[in-house]
Design an enzyme around this catalytic site. Structure first.
Site: not given
Ligand code: ADP
Ligand code: MG
Length: 308
Positions: A19, A145, A211, A250, A252, A265, A267, A271
């Site tokens: 990243e 990311s 991005y 943050r 998610d 998750e 963060n 960003g």
């Molecule tokens: N279980 C899930 N159901 C629906 N969408 C998901 C799921 N896991 C990940 N995503 C999608 O993938 C993106 C990245 O996953 P995330 O777990 O936030 O990892 P990163 O650390 O790469 O941001 C999320 O913002 C979402 O759009």
């Molecule tokens: Mg994420």
């Protein structure tokens, strides 16, 4: 308000993780924000270890704008602790937990925080995924990311993709896909900021949607019922606290059609450009980017003096 002497703040950005390009952007924005707030600043790129060693001796406090491995995983935090340099954000333990999606999910489950069902897999047992209900997401345990994240709708058709991913990452996470809407909630200090809704044009919020200008629509504040907003904010704060995080983060999350949220998750160093999600949410709460940067510095400085 806490009066802060003319501090020299080292802004750490760049580094060696996947990243790096995003971190360079965050670092530049933080540097400007702090300068505008009247701090004296020094840019430090940990990629160059010799220069970093020298630079760390010249600063009073560090603002870590590094994302991913080395910066968000407790490594730099431990180094700063050893050097007795106060820094913004979570301590080594919280950072280590939050970057590890499997460890985080275990804590979420133990704390009663809903998170999609999941399992980890490696080269040794990936075939067992055949019985994991599709569709599911595959993601690296500790990248960010959306790097390395992909969706599996049909197991037999995805075998090659899985094998390829296992070459890159020895351990991966499979996670049930939540169909619905995507949100993120920034935490600042001890409170949750306004909820942001993300509407990516792609299949999910992947690297490209994250991005590339125009690839995602951001709704601040999210157009949701008050009850949803309260629930999401409470849950985000709970996730932040369950992981033992500090200053900011943050969280998610996805919500199904009834508004049931599932935390994906946390963060610890999200960003941090003026257009990034946590700064956008702060702005909605009336906190400018400069004010956000300086509030974070004040939090870290206060802690150093043993007042927090
Ligand atoms: N279980 C899930 N159901 C629906 N969408 C998901 C799921 N896991 C990940 N995503 C999608 O993938 C993106 C990245 O996953 P995330 O777990 O936030 O990892 P990163 O650390 O790469 O941001 C999320 O913002 C979402 O759009
Ligand atoms: Mg994420």
């Amino acid at each position: 308000m806490l009066v802060v002497p003319k501090l020299k703040v080292g802004v750490l950005s760049g580094g060696t993780s996947s990243e790096r390009p995003i971190s360079l952007r965050s670092g530049k924005a933080v540097l400007n924000g702090l300068k505008k707030s009247g701090f004296s600043v020094l840019r430090i790129d940990p990629k160059d270890s010799h220069k970093t060693r020298k630079a760390l001796r010249r600063i009073d406090l560090a603002f870590i704008a590094l994302h991913g491995k080395g910066g968000e995983d407790g490594t730099i935090q431990s180094r700063l602790e050893k050097a007795k340099i106060p820094y913004v954000g979570s301590n080594p333990k919280g950072s280590r937990l939050a970057i590890d999606k499997a460890a985080s999910k275990r804590i979420f489950e133990r704390s009663g925080i809903p998170t999609p069902s999941w399992r980890t897999f490696s080269k040794r047992n990936w075939k067992e995924l055949e019985s994991f209900p599709t569709p599911f997401f595959v993601k690296p345990i500790d990248d960010g990311s959306s790097i390395g994240v992909f969706l599996i709708e049909d197991f037999p058709q995805s075998v090659e993709k899985l094998i390829h991913a296992l070459v890159e990452y020895p351990l991966l996470l499979a996670e049930r896909r939540i169909e619905g809407r995507e949100f993120t909630v920034g935490i600042l200090g001890k409170r949750a900021l306004p909820v942001v809704e993300l509407k990516p044009r792609g299949e999910f919020y992947d690297y490209h949607c994250k991005y590339t200008k125009g690839m995602t629509e951001y709704l601040v504040p999210a157009p949701i019922p008050d009850a949803w907003r309260r629930r999401f904010q409470q849950l985000a704060l709970k996730a932040h606290q369950a992981l033992g995080l500090r200053d900011f983060s943050r969280i998610d999350l996805m919500a199904d059609s009834e508004g049931n949220p599932y935390v994906l998750e946390a963060n610890t160093i999200p960003g941090f450009t003026e257009l990034s999600l946590l700064p956008k949410a702060a702005k909605e709460a009336g906190i400018s980017f400069e004010e956000l940067c300086s509030q974070l510095v004040r939090m870290a400085w206060k802690r150093r003096n043993g007042k927090a």
